[in-house]
Design an enzyme around this catalytic site. Structure first.
Site, PDB file in Angstrom:
ATOM      1  N   THR A 392       0.920  -1.133   0.000  1.00 14.73           N
ATOM      2  CA  THR A 392       0.000   0.000   0.000  1.00 14.73           C
ATOM      3  C   THR A 392       0.952   1.172   0.000  1.00 14.73           C
ATOM      4  O   THR A 392       2.154   0.971   0.158  1.00 14.73           O
ATOM      5  CB  THR A 392      -0.851  -0.038   1.282  1.00 14.73           C
ATOM      6  OG1 THR A 392      -1.705  -1.158   1.214  1.00 14.73           O
ATOM      7  CG2 THR A 392      -1.679   1.211   1.511  1.00 14.73           C
ATOM      8  N   ASN A 412      -4.504  -3.193  -2.396  1.00 13.26           N
ATOM      9  CA  ASN A 412      -4.466  -4.243  -1.373  1.00 13.26           C
ATOM     10  C   ASN A 412      -3.138  -4.975  -1.474  1.00 13.26           C
ATOM     11  O   ASN A 412      -2.139  -4.455  -1.008  1.00 13.26           O
ATOM     12  CB  ASN A 412      -5.658  -5.188  -1.425  1.00 13.26           C
ATOM     13  CG  ASN A 412      -5.713  -6.034  -0.162  1.00 13.26           C
ATOM     14  OD1 ASN A 412      -5.212  -5.616   0.873  1.00 13.26           O
ATOM     15  ND2 ASN A 412      -6.292  -7.215  -0.227  1.00 13.26           N
ATOM     16  N   ASP A 434     -10.519  -7.830   1.853  1.00 10.79           N
ATOM     17  CA  ASP A 434     -10.632  -7.165   3.161  1.00 10.79           C
ATOM     18  C   ASP A 434     -11.995  -7.377   3.817  1.00 10.79           C
ATOM     19  O   ASP A 434     -12.192  -7.031   4.980  1.00 10.79           O
ATOM     20  CB  ASP A 434     -10.347  -5.661   3.027  1.00 10.79           C
ATOM     21  CG  ASP A 434      -8.851  -5.359   3.046  1.00 10.79           C
ATOM     22  OD1 ASP A 434      -8.069  -6.268   3.375  1.00 10.79           O
ATOM     23  OD2 ASP A 434      -8.464  -4.227   2.731  1.00 10.79           O
ATOM     24  N   SER A 463     -11.177  -1.390   6.307  1.00  8.69           N
ATOM     25  CA  SER A 463      -9.767  -1.112   6.049  1.00  8.69           C
ATOM     26  C   SER A 463      -9.029  -0.814   7.354  1.00  8.69           C
ATOM     27  O   SER A 463      -9.638  -0.488   8.372  1.00  8.69           O
ATOM     28  CB  SER A 463      -9.679   0.116   5.135  1.00  8.69           C
ATOM     29  OG  SER A 463      -8.338   0.514   4.962  1.00  8.69           O
ATOM     30  N   SER A 464      -7.713  -0.918   7.278  1.00  5.82           N
ATOM     31  CA  SER A 464      -6.874  -0.477   8.403  1.00  5.82           C
ATOM     32  C   SER A 464      -6.133   0.802   8.066  1.00  5.82           C
ATOM     33  O   SER A 464      -5.381   1.324   8.895  1.00  5.82           O
ATOM     34  CB  SER A 464      -5.831  -1.547   8.740  1.00  5.82           C
ATOM     35  OG  SER A 464      -6.456  -2.743   9.087  1.00  5.82           O
ATOM     36  N   GLY A 484       0.967  -1.473   5.286  1.00  4.30           N
ATOM     37  CA  GLY A 484       1.304  -2.569   6.192  1.00  4.30           C
ATOM     38  C   GLY A 484       0.120  -3.426   6.614  1.00  4.30           C
ATOM     39  O   GLY A 484       0.219  -4.168   7.592  1.00  4.30           O
TER      40      GLY A 484
HETATM   41  O1  DON Z   1      -7.236  -1.410   3.525  1.00  7.07           O
HETATM   42  C1  DON Z   1      -6.488  -2.163   4.125  1.00  7.07           C
HETATM   43  O2  DON Z   1      -6.415  -2.203   5.329  1.00  7.07           O
HETATM   44  C2  DON Z   1      -5.568  -3.061   3.325  1.00  7.07           C
HETATM   45  N1  DON Z   1      -6.138  -3.332   2.040  1.00  7.07           N
HETATM   46  C3  DON Z   1      -4.240  -2.399   3.223  1.00  7.07           C
HETATM   47  C4  DON Z   1      -3.226  -3.269   2.548  1.00  7.07           C
HETATM   48  C5  DON Z   1      -1.842  -2.846   2.826  1.00  7.07           C
HETATM   49  O3  DON Z   1      -1.568  -1.979   3.596  1.00  7.07           O
HETATM   50  C6  DON Z   1      -0.799  -3.618   2.155  1.00  7.07           C
HETATM   51  N2  DON Z   1       0.484  -3.005   2.392  1.00  7.07           N
HETATM   52  N3  DON Z   1       1.447  -3.191   2.894  1.00  7.07           N
END
Ligand code: DON
Length: 580
Positions: A392, A412, A434, A463-464, A484
């Site tokens: 991300t 993602n 997710d 989401s995070s 992350g």
């Molecule tokens: O929205 C989310 O929480 C995840 N799709 C984020 C994915 C992510 O951070 C991958 N990266 N390192």
């Protein structure tokens, strides 16, 4: 000239050495410091504006826009489009994200939600086989993994409401980078090489990201993306219609359908980005502003800070066993709540006020024993396996008027579903992973979700991503965020604690060793740099500790009365913070 340069170098080097013990280093003299390179102990300083992104070409584009008189939102839009070209694993047009904006004149913050949506045909059990088992590849590398993208609508909304420059100006640098190409960095070469098995599954993707003979691009070679440049041009000419309608939309529908998925031209036409009220909290006299649902980030950052405020962390010491124990116990409780309460607030009732209430934190910490680890299974049941592959990207920007942008967006996984919509150069996300495919089943980050995050047509997956700002006297003081997956929330928390409690400058705060706990699986993940004595003490308290790879890629800006400071996480090689 060389003499002047070496005099400057000696002056600059001795200046850095002299200021090594400052929590926040003083600025370099104005007439000399235009750009400076951060070290892992010193942020970059600038007077007017600052851009921190995970990819240097995009950072430069952001700085150029600011210098041209654009505001932080203009720079963010240009950076958002540029990263779609130069950081294809995470920068995107075919994904989604969140942008937090601070408007200096009005002294208020807004949150733009451009998260992907489940297509209208999505159903609760779409990833289950006939025996009710989750088929993981369907939500990760299949047409069904793709959610309706939000990025272009989000960037356009931000530009129209809060930007000041035209679409053409903001898209021009990205179009040029795609059409004329750019030099492949070692980071990009390495990443594309690693992604080959996933990307090569799709002929439309293989054609773009690898050479005709199937070999990989090497660092130093030129990488051109003609189809992508044409897709960007359609956006420059027609705005969001150039993506959500016409050729791009029909190609997305066609490719997703051929790959077995649902996203249709109607889904694209109906997509809307939404402006929401940010989550607000306060911590030791600072205001905390972060992303509301459908992100869980803001709620849980505030919830954890509320718990931690009760402890004298600074006295305990950074990454001491005592302070890590308390961080972990608050993470354990917050992530447990996440699994039950969090989802898209347009579909389910998320008890935001209750979760971020200081009294609730007070109640939660009653269960924390300062000497002994709790057991996650006693806090709530679950069984998980984490999944390790992700990307991300976050960027932070501040302009000379004091406007600020904190933006996290994603496909993602690295390169999303891996599928490029034919003829567009646009990689499509796998954000549908997710959702909780089945209550109690872990997603790609080992996160468990419940009913609140079950799949429904047109719903946004939880989401995070946590673009965050800390305000001091109602002005942005710290702007930060990170990729992350599940670790975004805990990494962002640690940047805040490192600056506010441990008084680190933002380069030190970014470089410091990180830890993570997400309730389940019940262990503390730590980076290799954590002291062995600390690990031993944590184990004595009853924690399981696993040393694993580095976490996050924070991009942080701090502003104080001496100017702007930028720090890109040293964990990612191509990142750059630069100001003017
Ligand atoms: O929205 C989310 O929480 C995840 N799709 C984020 C994915 C992510 O951070 C991958 N990266 N390192």
């Amino acid at each position: 000239m060389p003499l002047i340069k070496s005099v400057f170098f000696i002056f600059f080097a001795s200046f850095l050495l002299a200021s090594i013990s400052y929590a926040t280093p003083p600025p370099e003299p104005k007439q000399q410091a235009i750009y400076s390179q951060m070290s892992i102990h010193h942020p970059v300083w600038a007077e007017h504006g600052m851009v921190s992104t995970q990819e240097a070409l995009a950072t430069q584009i952001g700085v150029d826009i600011l210098k041209q008189g654009g505001n932080a939102v203009d720079a963010a839009v240009a950076v958002g489009y540029a990263l779609a070209v130069t950081l294809p694993r995470a920068g995107n047009l075919g994904g989604g994200g969140f942008m937090l904006v601070y408007l200096a004149k009005e002294q208020r913050a807004i949150a733009i939600d451009y998260r992907e949506k489940a297509p209208a045909k999505a159903t609760r059990d779409m990833y289950l086989d006939k025996n009710g088992h989750v088929q993981k590849q369907l939500s990760r590398s299949h047409g069904l993994a793709v959610g309706t993208p939000g990025t272009v609508m989000g960037l356009e909304l931000a530009r129209k409401r809060y930007g000041s420059l035209s679409r053409n100006v903001l898209l021009a640098p990205a179009i040029k980078l795609a059409a004329s190409g750019f030099i492949v960095s070692p980071d990009l070469a390495n990443s594309l090489n690693r992604a080959k098995p996933r990307l090569s599954q799709w002929p439309s993707s293989k054609k773009i990201f690898y050479k005709e003979d199937g070999s990989s691009y090497q660092a130093g070679e030129l990488f051109i993306q003609k189809d992508l440049s044409r897709s960007l041009k359609r956006i420059a000419e027609q705005g969001s219609d150039g993506f959500y309608q016409g050729l791009t939309a029909s190609q997305i529908e066609k490719s997703v359908k051929q790959a077995g998925g649902f996203v249709s031209q109607k889904d694209l036409k109906n997509y809307q980005a939404i402006e929401r009220l940010p989550i607000q909290g306060n911590y030791r006299g600072y205001q905390v502003i972060s992303m509301p649902p459908p992100s869980s980030g803001g709620v849980h950052i505030v919830q954890m800070l509320n718990m931690l405020e009760k402890y004298p962390l600074a006295k305990m010491g950074h990454n001491s066993a005592e302070s890590i124990h308390l961080m972990v116990e608050s993470m354990r409780r917050a992530y447990a709540d996440r699994s039950l309460y969090l989802g898209d607030s347009d579909f389910v009732n998320v008890p935001v006020m209750a979760l971020t209430d200081k009294k609730y934190a007070q109640y939660l910490i009653k269960g924390i024993d300062p000497n002994k680890a709790s057991l996650s299974k006693n806090i709530s049941p679950g069984k998980l396996q984490p999944y390790e592959s992700n990307e991300t990207t976050h960027f932070s920007i501040m302009d000379k008027w004091g406007n600020a942008v904190s933006n996290t967006y994603t496909l993602n996984f690295s390169y999303g579903s891996g599928l490029v919509a034919q003829g567009t150069g646009i990689l499509l996300n796998n954000e549908m992973d997710d959702f909780s495919a089945k209550p109690g089943e872990p997603n790609g980050y080992g996160l468990i979700g419940g009913e609140a995050n079950s799949i429904e047509a047109n719903k946004r997956p939880l989401s995070s991503m946590s673009p965050t700002m800390i305000l001091k006297n109602n002005r942005p003081y710290l702007i930060t965020g990170t990729p992350g997956g599940s670790r975004i929330i805990s990494t962002t928390l640690q940047i805040i604690l490192n600056v506010l409690d441990y008084k680190m400058n933002i380069a030190e705060a970014s470089a410091a060793v990180r830890i993570h706990h997400q309730w389940l699986p019940d262990y503390i993940r730590v980076e290799k740099g954590l002291n062995k004595d600390t690990i031993k003490l944590l184990k004595e308290k009853g924690h399981k500790v696993k040393v694993q790879s580095v976490m996050g890629s924070t991009q942080t800006i701090m502003k104080n009365d001496k100017g702007l400071y930028g720090a890109s996480d040293p964990r990612k090689p191509s990142a750059l913070s630069k100001g003017y």
